[in-house]
Design a protein around this motif. Structure first.
Motif, short mmCIF file in Angstrom:
data_model
loop_
_atom_site.label_atom_id
_atom_site.label_comp_id
_atom_site.label_asym_id
_atom_site.label_seq_id
_atom_site.Cartn_x
_atom_site.Cartn_y
_atom_site.Cartn_z
N ARG A 8 2.03 1.49 -3.60
CA ARG A 8 0.85 2.20 -4.15
C ARG A 8 0.91 3.71 -4.09
NH1 ARG A 8 -5.28 0.22 -3.38
NH2 ARG A 8 -4.96 1.93 -1.75
N ALA A 9 0.85 4.13 -2.96
CA ALA A 9 0.79 5.63 -3.04
C ALA A 9 1.93 6.12 -3.32
CB ALA A 9 0.73 5.92 -1.23
N GLU A 10 3.03 5.69 -3.39
CA GLU A 10 4.27 6.57 -4.18
C GLU A 10 4.01 6.46 -5.59
OE1 GLU A 10 7.88 4.65 -2.61
OE2 GLU A 10 7.54 5.23 -0.58
N GLU A 32 -8.64 -3.20 3.79
CA GLU A 32 -7.72 -2.44 2.77
C GLU A 32 -6.90 -3.37 2.36
OE1 GLU A 32 -7.28 1.13 0.41
OE2 GLU A 32 -8.90 0.58 1.62
N THR A 92 -10.62 -0.33 -2.71
CA THR A 92 -10.25 0.42 -1.49
C THR A 92 -11.49 0.53 -0.52
OG1 THR A 92 -9.58 2.33 -0.41
CG2 THR A 92 -10.82 2.51 -2.69
N HIS A 130 -6.34 -4.99 -1.64
CA HIS A 130 -5.01 -4.87 -2.43
C HIS A 130 -4.61 -5.96 -3.08
CE1 HIS A 130 -2.27 -2.11 -4.54
NE2 HIS A 130 -1.41 -2.47 -3.45
N ALA A 172 -11.97 8.80 -3.03
CA ALA A 172 -10.64 7.90 -2.83
C ALA A 172 -10.56 6.83 -4.00
CB ALA A 172 -10.59 7.45 -1.51
N LEU A 211 1.51 8.80 -6.77
CA LEU A 211 1.98 10.18 -6.59
C LEU A 211 2.65 10.50 -7.62
CD1 LEU A 211 1.46 12.60 -4.20
CD2 LEU A 211 3.99 11.67 -3.23
N ARG A 219 -9.97 9.03 -7.22
CA ARG A 219 -8.53 9.26 -7.37
C ARG A 219 -7.70 8.04 -7.65
NH1 ARG A 219 -9.87 12.40 -2.50
NH2 ARG A 219 -8.92 10.56 -1.16
N LEU A 220 -7.93 7.08 -7.01
CA LEU A 220 -7.01 5.88 -7.51
C LEU A 220 -7.26 5.48 -9.08
CD1 LEU A 220 -5.58 3.63 -5.66
CD2 LEU A 220 -7.77 2.49 -5.52
N LEU A 226 0.80 -1.27 0.03
CA LEU A 226 -0.15 -0.04 0.03
C LEU A 226 0.80 1.36 -0.09
CD1 LEU A 226 -2.79 -1.13 2.47
CD2 LEU A 226 -3.07 -0.65 0.07
N ALA A 227 1.95 1.26 0.73
CA ALA A 227 2.87 2.20 0.62
C ALA A 227 3.61 2.42 -0.64
CB ALA A 227 4.30 2.27 1.81
#
Length: 497
Positions: free
Chosen positions: A209-211, A463, A291, A467, A297, A214, A300-301, A206-207
């Motif tokens: 994915r966020a990066e 969550e 999610t 994923h 959310a 971004l 955005r994904l 998940l971290a």
């Protein structure tokens, strides 16, 4: 004696590897003899399983030898120490050495290796309050073992074991089923360890994915594996029961407080490519993710993934969904974020959802089954031909007397969304008239794993599982593995960043 396998390996490690292979030569000869002498299917089955177990055992011994070598050799330790300090300084953190400390590493075949290697912890400086005792981690956590972290050993496990466990838990219908599957491969794990390794993988994924998203948000959405193709994007919701643990209140005889179990709607998305005939192009793997977040959310994904796959350069992008207003209220925002012109963006309301809405309307009058079926057939045919005026007129005619309010509440679905229900135009363009792809994704990702009798989830665990399972069911598990392993794994450095 140096063999082809050990050529180029340091002398001390080579001797250990040669010893392992020598013992294996003797063992394998006996196993082959057992296979040769088998006189029944049952005897051959047992012998074949013994060969498999032996293979896993020797593989673990070889990996254990290499892990211990890397964790204790001065050159490896000093190089990784310097790298960890450099990464810490870049993150605004200072590390201090605890010297060699004992730790354990669990390998892919289930073997647990005990060793001593350098551990680093962040310098926290003097802290107010009582002095912490031995073994108290405090704000710095358990520290990091740089020689092990370099090869992906975190959470007392090798990367291959960690991802193997996470895959089994995501695939199986329950943790106990996953444990049984792992046990068949000789990996004995209790429930706590199985879940710990799974959620460690999910946390890192998940971290990552966020990066990834971004970075995608900051780049023009013109490059990616789907660029130049005809793309379909769908979003929908499922149903999951959460467990909300109380922080106060009376306890029962077992000392437990009564928890709440509300239903929540996880949001699922899927993106895929269609060919000239409107069929899914199997040369391209679909994108699936989900999610527990709200409508904003998941949108955005969706935008992030569309940018990653190059939807800004798509020949055509179709957004398909059911009648949920939250989808269509945000549709134009999706197009604007991708920079797509209007003529390359199409919006489609699911045909089956539209006909289901007509079925709901037809149930309002007190008709016989024959009359109801005749009305439905006539109106569905008009909808299929794109005659929305006829559909709206037929609904208006039912809005008489006391049933008028019940009928008219469904009228805006057809009267105000004509551009989403233009099925003849969609068929002419060879684009899907439904959102069956995301309905299937909801079933495979959510219903078959997270939903069921007496199944409750903490929100962050739901969550995580959404994923992991999404990547598994879209055929992108290896992508998830590679993305996670390319990130810095040290927990201390991640927290500092």
């Amino acid at each position: 004696m140096e063999t082809d396998i050990t050529r180029g390996v340091p002398a001390a490690l080579r001797r250990r590897v040669d010893g392992i292979l020598g013992r294996w030569d003797e063992h394998v000869a006996g196993l082959v003899q057992t296979l040769v002498e088998a006189r029944s299917a049952e005897e051959f089955y047992d012998a074949e399983r013994a060969v498999g177990a032996g293979s896993r055992e020797v593989a673990d011994e070889l990996v254990a030898a290499v892990v211990e070598h890397r964790a204790t050799t001065v050159d490896h330790v000093e190089r990784t120490r310097a790298l960890a300090h450099a990464q810490a300084r870049a993150a605004g953190l200072r590390l201090e050495s605890n010297g060699p400390r004992p730790t354990k590493v669990r390998l892919l075949g289930g073997k647990v290796v005990s060793l001593r290697t350098l551990r680093l912890r962040p310098e926290l400086g003097p802290r107010p309050g009582r002095k912490r005792g031995v073994g108290k981690r405090g704000a710095g956590g358990a520290g990091v073992y740089p020689a092990l972290e370099e090869i992906g050993v975190v959470g007392w496990s090798t990367p291959a074991l960690r991802f193997s466990v996470a895959r089994e838990v995501a695939e199986a219908s329950s943790v106990s089923v996953a444990q049984e599957s792992l046990r068949e491969r000789g990996v004995e794990l209790d429930e706590k360890t199985t879940l710990r390794l799974t959620y460690l993988v999910a946390e890192q994924a998940l971290a990552a994915r966020a990066e990834l998203l971004l970075r995608a948000a900051a780049r023009p959405p013109t490059e990616g594996e789907f660029a130049g193709q005809r793309i379909v994007a769908c979003v929908d919701g499922g149903r999951v029961r959460l467990r909300v643990n109380p922080t106060a209140g009376r306890r029962n005889k077992k000392g437990h407080r009564r928890y709440a179990a509300p239903w929540r709607e996880p949001k699922v998305l899927t993106i895929y490519v269609i060919d000239a005939e409107g069929e899914r192009d199997k040369r391209f793997r679909p994108v699936i993710d989900a999610t527990m977040g709200d409508a904003d959310a998941v949108i955005r994904l969706l935008i992030g993934y569309l940018k990653l796959v190059g939807a800004g350069a798509a020949a055509q992008l179709t957004l398909a969904g059911d009648g949920a207003p939250w989808i269509w209220e945000r549709a134009d925002g999706i197009r604007a974020a991708l920079g797509l012109p209007v003529h390359r963006f199409e919006k489609v309301k699911d045909w089956y959802h539209a006909t289901e809405k007509l079925g709901t309307i037809s149930a309002i009058p007190k008709w016989t089954d024959a009359v109801r079926k005749a009305w439905l057939h006539r109106v569905e045919q008009a909808l299929h031909r794109g005659q929305l005026d006829a559909v709206v007129s037929a609904i208006h005619k039912l809005a008489v007397g006391c049933r008028a309010p019940d009928v008219l509440q469904h009228l805006p679905y057809f009267d105000e969304n004509r551009h989403l229900l233009n099925y003849p135009a969609f068929r002419a363009q060879k684009i899907p008239c439904g959102s069956g792809a995301v309905e299937s994704a909801v079933r495979r990702v959510v219903n078959l794993r997270l939903k069921g009798n007496s199944i409750f989830w903490l929100e962050d665990h739901a969550e995580a599982m959404l994923h992991l399972r999404s990547h598994l069911k879209s055929g992108r598990w290896d992508d998830l593995v590679r993305t996670v392993l390319r990130r810095p794994s040290a927990p201390v450095l991640q927290r500092a960043a």
